[in-house]
Each structure stands twice: as C-alpha cells, then as structure tokens.
Write a protein that holds these residues in place. Structure first.
Motif, mmCIF file in Angstrom:
data_model
loop_
_atom_site.group_PDB
_atom_site.id
_atom_site.type_symbol
_atom_site.label_atom_id
_atom_site.label_comp_id
_atom_site.label_asym_id
_atom_site.label_seq_id
_atom_site.Cartn_x
_atom_site.Cartn_y
_atom_site.Cartn_z
ATOM 1 N N PRO A 1 -4.218 -7.049 -6.400
ATOM 2 C CA PRO A 1 -3.784 -5.597 -6.669
ATOM 3 C C PRO A 1 -2.992 -5.269 -7.904
ATOM 4 O O PRO A 1 -1.948 -6.061 -8.006
ATOM 5 C CB PRO A 1 -3.284 -5.181 -5.245
ATOM 6 C CG PRO A 1 -2.228 -6.303 -4.733
ATOM 7 C CD PRO A 1 -3.243 -7.718 -5.198
ATOM 8 N N VAL A 2 -3.311 -4.264 -8.721
ATOM 9 C CA VAL A 2 -2.691 -4.006 -9.811
ATOM 10 C C VAL A 2 -2.489 -2.548 -9.662
ATOM 11 O O VAL A 2 -3.063 -1.751 -9.423
ATOM 12 C CB VAL A 2 -3.393 -4.472 -11.031
ATOM 13 C CG1 VAL A 2 -2.614 -4.130 -12.333
ATOM 14 C CG2 VAL A 2 -3.807 -6.099 -11.126
ATOM 15 N N LEU A 3 -1.162 -2.210 -10.312
ATOM 16 C CA LEU A 3 -0.803 -0.718 -10.309
ATOM 17 C C LEU A 3 -1.190 -0.149 -11.517
ATOM 18 O O LEU A 3 -0.915 -0.653 -12.700
ATOM 19 C CB LEU A 3 0.644 -0.510 -9.893
ATOM 20 C CG LEU A 3 0.854 -1.032 -8.781
ATOM 21 C CD1 LEU A 3 2.696 -0.847 -8.463
ATOM 22 C CD2 LEU A 3 0.251 -0.770 -7.540
ATOM 23 N N ILE B 1 -0.962 13.289 -13.831
ATOM 24 C CA ILE B 1 -0.942 11.714 -13.988
ATOM 25 C C ILE B 1 -0.402 11.333 -12.441
ATOM 26 O O ILE B 1 0.531 11.827 -11.808
ATOM 27 C CB ILE B 1 0.185 11.155 -14.890
ATOM 28 C CG1 ILE B 1 -0.201 11.756 -16.302
ATOM 29 C CG2 ILE B 1 0.182 9.578 -14.839
ATOM 30 C CD1 ILE B 1 -1.468 11.225 -16.827
ATOM 31 N N ALA B 2 -1.538 10.498 -11.949
ATOM 32 C CA ALA B 2 -1.173 9.842 -10.491
ATOM 33 C C ALA B 2 -1.401 8.561 -10.444
ATOM 34 O O ALA B 2 -2.345 7.773 -11.364
ATOM 35 C CB ALA B 2 -2.214 10.557 -9.576
ATOM 36 N N GLY B 3 -0.590 8.029 -9.645
ATOM 37 C CA GLY B 3 -0.448 6.400 -9.643
ATOM 38 C C GLY B 3 -1.951 6.004 -8.845
ATOM 39 O O GLY B 3 -2.467 6.816 -8.045
ATOM 40 N N ALA B 4 -2.495 4.902 -9.142
ATOM 41 C CA ALA B 4 -3.481 4.495 -8.403
ATOM 42 C C ALA B 4 -3.480 2.925 -8.431
ATOM 43 O O ALA B 4 -2.983 2.152 -9.211
ATOM 44 C CB ALA B 4 -5.019 4.842 -9.259
ATOM 45 N N SER C 1 0.022 -12.543 -2.052
ATOM 46 C CA SER C 1 -0.009 -11.578 -1.058
ATOM 47 C C SER C 1 -1.079 -10.388 -1.504
ATOM 48 O O SER C 1 -0.736 -9.751 -2.302
ATOM 49 C CB SER C 1 1.401 -11.123 -0.656
ATOM 50 O OG SER C 1 1.509 -10.014 0.029
ATOM 51 N N ALA C 2 -1.680 -9.890 -0.463
ATOM 52 C CA ALA C 2 -2.543 -8.831 -0.666
ATOM 53 C C ALA C 2 -1.991 -7.488 -0.528
ATOM 54 O O ALA C 2 -2.434 -6.388 -0.678
ATOM 55 C CB ALA C 2 -3.789 -8.766 0.465
ATOM 56 N N THR C 3 -0.662 -7.482 0.114
ATOM 57 C CA THR C 3 0.082 -6.371 0.182
ATOM 58 C C THR C 3 1.405 -6.062 -0.518
ATOM 59 O O THR C 3 2.300 -5.364 -0.464
ATOM 60 C CB THR C 3 0.528 -6.281 1.647
ATOM 61 O OG1 THR C 3 1.471 -7.503 2.056
ATOM 62 C CG2 THR C 3 -0.563 -6.225 2.637
ATOM 63 N N MET C 4 1.247 -7.164 -1.925
ATOM 64 C CA MET C 4 2.477 -7.067 -2.942
ATOM 65 C C MET C 4 1.653 -6.677 -4.208
ATOM 66 O O MET C 4 0.738 -7.424 -4.534
ATOM 67 C CB MET C 4 3.224 -8.363 -2.784
ATOM 68 C CG MET C 4 4.249 -8.171 -3.640
ATOM 69 S SD MET C 4 5.618 -9.827 -3.494
ATOM 70 C CE MET C 4 5.752 -9.561 -1.578
ATOM 71 N N ALA C 5 2.067 -6.009 -5.059
ATOM 72 C CA ALA C 5 1.695 -5.482 -6.129
ATOM 73 C C ALA C 5 2.747 -5.825 -7.189
ATOM 74 O O ALA C 5 3.884 -5.473 -7.014
ATOM 75 C CB ALA C 5 1.236 -4.349 -6.299
ATOM 76 N N LEU C 6 2.550 -6.120 -8.600
ATOM 77 C CA LEU C 6 3.296 -6.449 -9.436
ATOM 78 C C LEU C 6 2.966 -5.460 -10.922
ATOM 79 O O LEU C 6 1.729 -5.365 -11.227
ATOM 80 C CB LEU C 6 3.252 -7.643 -10.099
ATOM 81 C CG LEU C 6 3.949 -8.060 -11.178
ATOM 82 C CD1 LEU C 6 5.363 -7.906 -11.070
ATOM 83 C CD2 LEU C 6 3.676 -9.603 -11.720
ATOM 84 N N THR C 7 4.026 -4.804 -11.458
ATOM 85 C CA THR C 7 3.440 -4.271 -12.606
ATOM 86 C C THR C 7 4.568 -4.511 -13.593
ATOM 87 O O THR C 7 5.886 -4.581 -13.278
ATOM 88 C CB THR C 7 3.736 -2.494 -12.408
ATOM 89 O OG1 THR C 7 3.232 -1.874 -13.683
ATOM 90 C CG2 THR C 7 4.991 -2.142 -12.040
ATOM 91 N N GLY C 8 4.098 -5.021 -14.772
ATOM 92 C CA GLY C 8 5.071 -5.562 -15.887
ATOM 93 C C GLY C 8 4.262 -6.310 -16.921
ATOM 94 O O GLY C 8 3.240 -6.739 -16.764
ATOM 95 N N ALA C 9 4.711 -6.015 -18.352
ATOM 96 C CA ALA C 9 4.049 -6.727 -19.306
ATOM 97 C C ALA C 9 4.713 -8.244 -19.482
ATOM 98 O O ALA C 9 6.072 -8.306 -19.100
ATOM 99 C CB ALA C 9 4.441 -6.020 -20.711
ATOM 100 N N ALA D 1 0.749 3.038 -5.036
ATOM 101 C CA ALA D 1 0.908 1.589 -4.335
ATOM 102 C C ALA D 1 1.126 2.067 -2.976
ATOM 103 O O ALA D 1 0.345 1.558 -1.658
ATOM 104 C CB ALA D 1 1.994 0.907 -4.607
ATOM 105 N N ALA D 2 1.890 2.918 -2.488
ATOM 106 C CA ALA D 2 2.021 3.414 -0.979
ATOM 107 C C ALA D 2 0.720 4.101 -0.608
ATOM 108 O O ALA D 2 0.414 3.940 0.821
ATOM 109 C CB ALA D 2 3.203 4.552 -0.819
ATOM 110 N N ALA D 3 -0.027 4.617 -1.253
ATOM 111 C CA ALA D 3 -1.124 5.477 -0.766
ATOM 112 C C ALA D 3 -2.295 4.431 -0.613
ATOM 113 O O ALA D 3 -3.053 4.623 0.400
ATOM 114 C CB ALA D 3 -1.602 6.463 -1.653
ATOM 115 N N GLY D 4 -2.205 3.228 -1.198
ATOM 116 C CA GLY D 4 -3.113 2.298 -1.080
ATOM 117 C C GLY D 4 -2.780 1.116 -0.178
ATOM 118 O O GLY D 4 -3.486 0.198 0.000
ATOM 119 N N GLY D 5 -1.707 1.216 0.470
ATOM 120 C CA GLY D 5 -1.288 0.285 1.601
ATOM 121 C C GLY D 5 -0.272 -0.876 1.202
ATOM 122 O O GLY D 5 -0.262 -1.973 1.815
ATOM 123 N N ILE D 6 0.225 -0.873 -0.164
ATOM 124 C CA ILE D 6 0.777 -1.893 -0.670
ATOM 125 C C ILE D 6 2.146 -1.717 0.227
ATOM 126 O O ILE D 6 2.702 -0.536 -0.055
ATOM 127 C CB ILE D 6 0.979 -1.594 -2.367
ATOM 128 C CG1 ILE D 6 -0.464 -1.889 -2.605
ATOM 129 C CG2 ILE D 6 1.997 -2.665 -2.658
ATOM 130 C CD1 ILE D 6 -0.945 -3.392 -2.327
#
Length: 289
Positions: A98-100, A109-112, A210-218, A238-243
């Motif tokens: 998963p990617v944020l 602007i909304a997160g997805a 992990s399918a419930t962990m996401a990373l954002t960063g360059a 992320a919270a809305a998507g179950g992360i």
C-alpha cells in the motif's frame, strides 16, 4: 498463504491475479519478456499431441499405430525440452504494497491509498536494469493502472539503485515491472519511491511486507529517505483505508506546518519515523535488510 488486505481494492487485485495461479510465476498485465514464449510452446506441447493422438471430434477418435505413437512420444519429449523455461525466466517474484497519496476532490485535497504492484524478473544476461511501467490497464474496471508522471518514474530509478545497494544485488540482472493501482488518473511526485525500494528489496529477499503498514517518503540512491508533503492528509487517508501503522521520514512528525501526534492519536494510527531504506524494510517485513 494469501496476504491480508485492508482494502477491497487490493483484494480485487489479489483475487484477479492469483486465482488458481502461483504467486511466483504470475505476470502483470501488459508486461512482456522472453519468458512468455515457453508458456506458449508448453500449451502447444500439450495440445498438439493430444490432437494427433485422439483425432478431431468431427473425424472420430482413431488411435495411431505403435510406430506413430513412438514418433509422437519423441516429439513430445523434444517439445517438452523447449517448453521448459530457463532458470532465469523462472526467477520471478511479485510483491504488492500500500502507498499513500493525495487526490483533489473538488478543490479539496484528501488523502488516499493506492496499491503498488512490483514484479522482479531475472534477466539471462546483465543488460539491465530494465524498467517497465504498466499504465492505464482496465483489468480492474474502475480501478485502472494510473498513468505515472516523469518525476515519479525518475524517483523509481533512484529506488532501484537504493535497493541494489541495500541488498548487495546486481540491478543489471533485473527486469522490474511496476503497476500503480489507483482511482486517480495520474500519479506524480517522488513520495512513493521509498515504498518502491522496499517492495523491490522484499521481492529479491522473498519476504512479504505488512499489508496494514504504509510508507511515504522520497528515496535517494544511497537509501536515505527524505521529507515529503501532505503528511496529515495522508494519515487520514491511511486510517480510512484500514492502515494501522504509517512510516514517515525522520523529523516529519512535527514541523512548522503540522504536528501529527494529536491527529494520529485521534485516528488511532501509529506513526513511526524512519530515515533509511533499511529501517523501513525492517519495520515493514520484520526482518533486517
């Protein structure tokens, strides 16, 4: 064992790609390489002898003579040898993470969450790294493979370099195929590149992030993870998507623009800062890189 997915988007992707298939020999739609030829030959290896042996349904089922059977068996063995893919063609692994990101919803602007599918094949000769992007496939209906901007692709090349250094592997032997499964038409920016590097490293090491962990960063070629924007919006998405856990670059929990600590508590989501590819990989897979 199939991974657990927090979103129906990823579950649709998993169901579509892996129903009745092996994870190790799957292909991304639209990806092409030489390993496709043995698969085609394999089907002819099976179908042609059966056709010759049993005859056409319209012409009866006469069996051939023993000499013809021997000839046919020899043909089957010969074709079987050509049908067996080379060792390099079978060295293929697939990882989805998963990617944020953020999307514009009528000026807001909304997160997805979107899902990055990464496939790594071994090239028979060190002529790579070869990188191909699978964009715009309609295989998922509304969830198309998003188009990718030039800066997104440039950041992916940095991720390949970082993964090569971190794993002490030779990127010249890689064919990397990426598909970004998103509801957005276009995905841009470098903020997914750290996740790309983790996915490539996981594919090489045969681990499952992990399918419930996401990373954002360059990420840069040395494996350092640098700051990105819109962290509060990404946490909400992320919270809305179950992360359950979000990894962000070092020093970005509290900046002059935001303090995500109260937000993460209200969203019941864990935020962890990471500074390198090695740190992110260990958090997402539970194993040291």
């Amino acid at each position: 064992h199939p991974p657990r997915f927090p979103s129906s988007i990823a579950q649709q992707y998993y169901n579509m790609r892996f129903s009745g298939l092996s994870r190790q020999v799957d292909r991304l739609d639209g990806a092409t390489n030489q390993s496709q030829l043995p698969v085609i030959v394999k089907y002819f290896t099976l179908l042609i002898p059966l056709k010759l042996w049993y005859g056409s349904p319209l012409k009866g089922t006469m069996r051939p003579s023993l000499s013809a059977q021997g000839t046919l068996l020899g043909l089957l063995v010969i074709l079987g040898c050509f049908a067996m893919p080379s060792k390099a063609a079978h060295q293929r692994t697939f990882v989805s993470v998963p990617v944020l990101g953020v999307i514009d919803q009528g000026g807001k602007i909304a997160g997805a969450i979107h899902y990055l599918a990464v496939q790594v094949d071994r090239l028979p000769e060190p002529t790579g790294p070869q990188l191909q992007f699978n964009e715009g496939s309609r295989a998922l209906g509304n969830f198309k493979g998003a188009a990718l901007s030039p800066d997104w692709k440039d950041a992916t090349r940095a991720a390949i370099n970082a993964a090569g250094r971190a794993t002490n592997d030779d990127p010249r032997t890689w064919l990397v195929t990426l598909k970004n499964v998103s509801i957005a038409y276009m995905t841009d920016g470098p903020s997914a590149s750290a996740a790309v590097a983790v996915a490539i490293a996981a594919a090489l090491r045969h681990t499952t992030p992990s399918a419930t962990m996401a990373l954002t960063g360059a990420i840069d070629g040395d494996g350092r993870i640098s700051p990105v924007g819109r962290i509060p919006e990404k946490l909400q998405g992320a919270a809305a998507g179950g992360i359950a856990t979000v990894l962000i670059p070092k020093g970005q929990s509290r900046t002059r623009d935001w303090d995500v600590r109260p937000l993460s508590e209200s969203l019941r989501i864990t935020v962890i800062e990471v500074g390198t590819l090695g740190e992110a990989y260990e958090k997402m897979t539970g194993q040291a890189l």
